[in-house]
Design an enzyme around this catalytic site. Structure first.
Site, short mmCIF file in Angstrom:
data_model
loop_
_atom_site.label_atom_id
_atom_site.label_comp_id
_atom_site.label_asym_id
_atom_site.label_seq_id
_atom_site.Cartn_x
_atom_site.Cartn_y
_atom_site.Cartn_z
N CYS A 2 51.47 40.43 -16.50
CA CYS A 2 52.08 41.38 -15.59
C CYS A 2 53.57 41.07 -15.46
O CYS A 2 54.04 40.02 -15.88
CB CYS A 2 51.43 41.28 -14.21
SG CYS A 2 49.64 41.45 -14.23
N ARG A 27 54.81 43.58 -20.79
CA ARG A 27 53.98 42.54 -20.18
C ARG A 27 52.73 43.11 -19.52
O ARG A 27 51.77 42.39 -19.25
CB ARG A 27 54.78 41.77 -19.13
CG ARG A 27 55.95 41.00 -19.70
CD ARG A 27 56.81 40.44 -18.59
NE ARG A 27 56.09 39.45 -17.81
CZ ARG A 27 56.13 38.14 -18.02
NH1 ARG A 27 56.87 37.67 -19.00
NH2 ARG A 27 55.46 37.30 -17.26
N TRP A 74 48.74 44.29 -15.73
CA TRP A 74 47.62 44.20 -16.66
C TRP A 74 46.45 43.67 -15.85
O TRP A 74 46.50 42.57 -15.32
CB TRP A 74 47.95 43.27 -17.83
CG TRP A 74 46.77 43.11 -18.74
CD1 TRP A 74 45.93 42.05 -18.83
CD2 TRP A 74 46.27 44.08 -19.67
NE1 TRP A 74 44.94 42.28 -19.75
CE2 TRP A 74 45.13 43.52 -20.29
CE3 TRP A 74 46.68 45.36 -20.05
CZ2 TRP A 74 44.41 44.21 -21.25
CZ3 TRP A 74 45.94 46.03 -21.01
CH2 TRP A 74 44.82 45.45 -21.60
N ASN A 98 51.73 37.95 -9.98
CA ASN A 98 51.21 37.66 -11.32
C ASN A 98 50.27 36.47 -11.24
O ASN A 98 50.49 35.56 -10.44
CB ASN A 98 52.35 37.31 -12.29
CG ASN A 98 53.24 38.48 -12.60
OD1 ASN A 98 52.92 39.62 -12.27
ND2 ASN A 98 54.36 38.21 -13.24
N GLY A 99 49.27 36.43 -12.10
CA GLY A 99 48.38 35.27 -12.15
C GLY A 99 47.02 35.56 -11.53
O GLY A 99 46.62 36.71 -11.37
N GLU A 478 42.65 20.32 -35.38
CA GLU A 478 43.74 21.18 -34.93
C GLU A 478 44.95 20.34 -34.50
O GLU A 478 46.10 20.68 -34.79
CB GLU A 478 43.26 22.08 -33.80
CG GLU A 478 44.35 22.84 -33.05
CD GLU A 478 45.11 23.85 -33.89
OE1 GLU A 478 46.08 24.41 -33.37
OE2 GLU A 478 44.74 24.09 -35.06
N LYS A 482 48.68 20.56 -36.12
CA LYS A 482 49.90 20.83 -35.37
C LYS A 482 50.96 19.77 -35.66
O LYS A 482 52.14 20.08 -35.83
CB LYS A 482 49.61 20.85 -33.87
CG LYS A 482 48.93 22.08 -33.38
CD LYS A 482 49.86 23.29 -33.43
CE LYS A 482 49.04 24.56 -33.47
NZ LYS A 482 48.43 24.85 -34.75
N GLU A 485 52.31 20.13 -39.22
CA GLU A 485 53.02 21.39 -39.41
C GLU A 485 54.48 21.30 -38.98
O GLU A 485 55.37 21.78 -39.69
CB GLU A 485 52.36 22.51 -38.58
CG GLU A 485 51.21 23.22 -39.25
CD GLU A 485 50.69 24.35 -38.38
OE1 GLU A 485 50.47 25.45 -38.93
OE2 GLU A 485 50.49 24.15 -37.17
N HIS A 501 33.30 4.95 -42.01
CA HIS A 501 32.97 5.37 -43.38
C HIS A 501 34.22 5.64 -44.20
O HIS A 501 34.23 6.50 -45.08
CB HIS A 501 32.07 6.59 -43.36
CG HIS A 501 30.73 6.33 -42.74
ND1 HIS A 501 29.72 5.63 -43.37
CD2 HIS A 501 30.24 6.64 -41.51
CE1 HIS A 501 28.68 5.54 -42.59
NE2 HIS A 501 28.97 6.14 -41.44
N LYS A 600 54.63 32.67 -40.65
CA LYS A 600 53.78 33.02 -39.51
C LYS A 600 52.53 33.77 -39.96
O LYS A 600 51.43 33.50 -39.49
CB LYS A 600 54.57 33.87 -38.50
CG LYS A 600 53.81 34.16 -37.22
CD LYS A 600 53.47 32.87 -36.47
CE LYS A 600 52.70 33.12 -35.21
NZ LYS A 600 52.19 31.87 -34.62
#
Length: 605
Positions: A2, A27, A74, A98-99, A478, A482, A485, A501, A600
């Site tokens: 929002c 938004r 939103w 907002n939130g 992940e 990161k 990357e 192992h 991207k």
């Protein structure tokens, strides 16, 4: 997300609010509205739909005044209609927000028992009602506002105006952005520097807990105890106008946006007001489905790994998981009871799109989880589940990853309910777990300074290992992705039980070993594996439940995160790994938003 705008000036602010709302419309776009304090009343106009609808409404039914607030919405709590649109005006006060107010149900129940009638289905109205009660009881606006926000739990930005105070605005923030600008004969509050960049070249960002008061062309900032404080102003650079909003990089901005975007991703699929699943979002016949094939690349593949465990554990549906680049080159055992699910942030990932087309050629029904609903993958799917992360510019995905998980978690709950593997009380408990995620992310973000210290300790390392088990194994993979990357440090993620192992041969006092150990069924086993590293002199960073008697005599670095739900662990635990990668890369001076050799959207095989 929002959008909030507030303006106090020596002229009519109605048109300025609308123009700023146009800049904020990216938004939120299911409703818009504004309210103005004038002549001992509050004038309000709001309407379902886009800002242009509001503009047309105001042309026919204009309002004017020197102090007002506006909002683009939103929906989170309540349907996207005019009644639920912001601002929310109750007698003496009008609020934009907002939130998510997490304890909204508890507060609403208390007020309803005392005779308060609610107009809307939103969590925002609880703020207006609470402030109004304080004002009726004789409190001045600032005290009424402060007393109200101390009762709220969640992540939010709030701005209020008051009947009888024609130039007073009060605002605060916790987790959601809020800033202000002192311009010529104007004071502007907003959730986004871009929306007010036409009015000046300098803005001031509020920090969590700050309270801003604007009155008689003056601004005062206070902490939670109403002690006067100062915050530095910043020049708006071109990149701020393009969306950086004062951050050094898009990656850190996108990490910090996660409380907001997760709120919106979750609220699309779940009814927070009733703790129910929004069944209408799944316009697809899942009746015969007893198996799912998930395919994706990179970070999206790790989201698929998490989803596999959720589908099998909660919805009791068998899942096969394949890297998209391998998908077409192996026997997949397609049948009419199998659904093929593809995950892609861009919706254009070449290998994932090719895998999708291979599945379609074999008469598979296709569901896609994407951030771009106009993408090729979305257009070729039978059901599209958008993740609502908003534009993600940093090449290393952060908010898109957690929004993918939020979207997949919602699908898991839908299928579990559809196939009667969870009852009504279990449904409510799991949704309640998801409702708390935005504030839990906010809590983790508070560890940023501790993570900076860890980054300083490991940024000169040439390699690192991430260890996890169960729900955190995908996060270990992940987290390693990161780090390599954007910092160019070699890193690998392994299952904790696999340490002995092979990978344990790498352990020495120079090797950082990031152990992911939340309070789950694998906690004790993760600690045992960690001790194998500790006894060999490894440099351990424990992310998870650090406050434990078994650890009190060990000299180790830790980030204490105590989450123990089925759905929240992978989302919450990913945040410190994102921050660690970012701050290590920053210390190494790499190109964080556009790391070498990466793009991207991977649109070639």
């Amino acid at each position: 997300m929002c959008g909030i705008i507030g303006i106090s000036a020596k002229k009519n602010v109605s048109n300025d609010i609308v123009q700023c709302l146009k800049h904020l419309s990216y938004r939120g776009y299911d409703s818009a509205g504004l309210s103005i304090a004038k002549d001992n009343e509050i004038l309000e106009r709001k309407i379902q739909g886009k800002v242009t609808n509001l503009e047309n409404f105001l042309n026919n039914y204009p309002i004017s005044g020197n102090c007002g607030i506006g909002h683009t919405r939103w929906a989170t709590h309540g349907e996207p209609n005019t009644i639920n649109a912001h601002p929310h005006t109750i007698s003496n006060v009008s609020v934009v927000h907002n939130g998510i107010i997490e304890n909204y149900h508890d507060l609403k129940t208390i007020l309803e028992k005392s005779g308060v009638n609610f107009i809307s289905d939103t969590d925002t109205e609880i703020i207006s009602q609470l402030i109004n009660i304080e004002l009726i009881n004789g409190k001045k606006p600032l005290e009424a506002f402060k007393n109200t926000i101390t009762k709220l739990k969640g992540a939010y930005a709030i701005v209020a105006i008051f009947r009888g105070y024609d130039d007073l605005m009060i605002g605060t923030k916790l987790g959601s952005p809020l800033l202000y600008m002192k311009a010529k004969n104007m004071i502007l509050l907003s959730s986004d520097a871009y929306s007010i960049s036409d009015y000046g070249s300098s803005v001031t960002y509020l920090e969590d807990g700050d309270i801003i008061v604007t009155e008689k062309s003056k601004i005062s900032l206070h902490d939670h105890s109403l002690k006067t404080i100062q915050r530095p102003s910043k020049k708006i650079k071109k990149r701020d106008k393009d969306g950086l909003n004062g951050y050094d990089h898009f990656m850190i901005k996108e990490i910090k946006e996660q409380p907001d975007v997760l709120s919106h991703a979750l609220s699309y699929y779940l009814n927070f007001s009733k703790y129910k699943i929004n069944l209408e979002k799944y316009n697809f016949d899942f009746t015969k489905i007893n198996r799912i094939i998930i395919s994706a690349c990179g970070t999206a593949y790790f989201a698929g790994m998490v989803a596999k465990s959720w589908f099998e554990d909660i919805a009791n549906i068998k899942v096969d998981l394949d890297i998209a680049s391998e998908f077409r080159y192996k026997k997949m055992f397609f049948d009419n009871k199998t659904l093929s699910l593809f995950i892609s942030q861009s919706g254009e990932t070449a290998d994932t799109l090719a895998a999708l087309r291979h599945a379609k050629e074999n008469d598979q029904k296709i569901v896609s989880v994407v951030n771009t609903v106009e993408s090729s993958i979305a257009k070729e799917s039978d059901l599209v589940l958008p993740i609502f992360a908003g534009q993600e510019i940093g090449v290393a995905s952060t908010k898109a990853f957690t929004c993918q998980l939020a979207t997949l978690a919602s699908l898991v709950l839908f299928l579990a309910k559809k196939k009667r593997h969870i009852n009504a009380s279990q449904e409510k408990a799991l949704i309640e777990e998801l409702v708390h995620i935005p504030s839990q992310v906010l809590d983790v973000l508070k560890y940023e300074n501790d993570i900076k210290k860890i980054a300083k300790d490991i940024h000169k390392s040439s390699s690192a290992i991430f260890m996890g088990r169960g729900a955190t194994l995908p996060l270990a993979l992940e987290g390693a992705l990161k780090l390599k990357e954007i910092s160019y440090i070699h890193a690998e993620g392994i299952a904790s039980g696999e340490l002995k192992h092979g990978a344990i041969a790498l352990v020495d006092k120079k090797l950082p070993v990031i152990v992911l150990a939340p309070d789950d069924i694998f906690y004790v086993k993760n600690l045992s594996n960690m001790n194998e590293v500790y006894s060999r002199g490894g440099k351990i960073i424990l992310v998870g439940k650090v406050q434990n008697d078994q650890l009190k005599d060990l000299k180790l670095t830790g980030i204490n995160i105590e989450v123990n739900g089925k759905l929240n662990i992978p989302i919450i635990m990913s945040i410190p790994l994102q921050l660690l990668a970012y701050h290590v890369a920053k210390l190494r001076g790499t190109d964080i938003d556009q790391p070498r050799n990466l793009a991207k959207a991977v649109t070639v095989e």
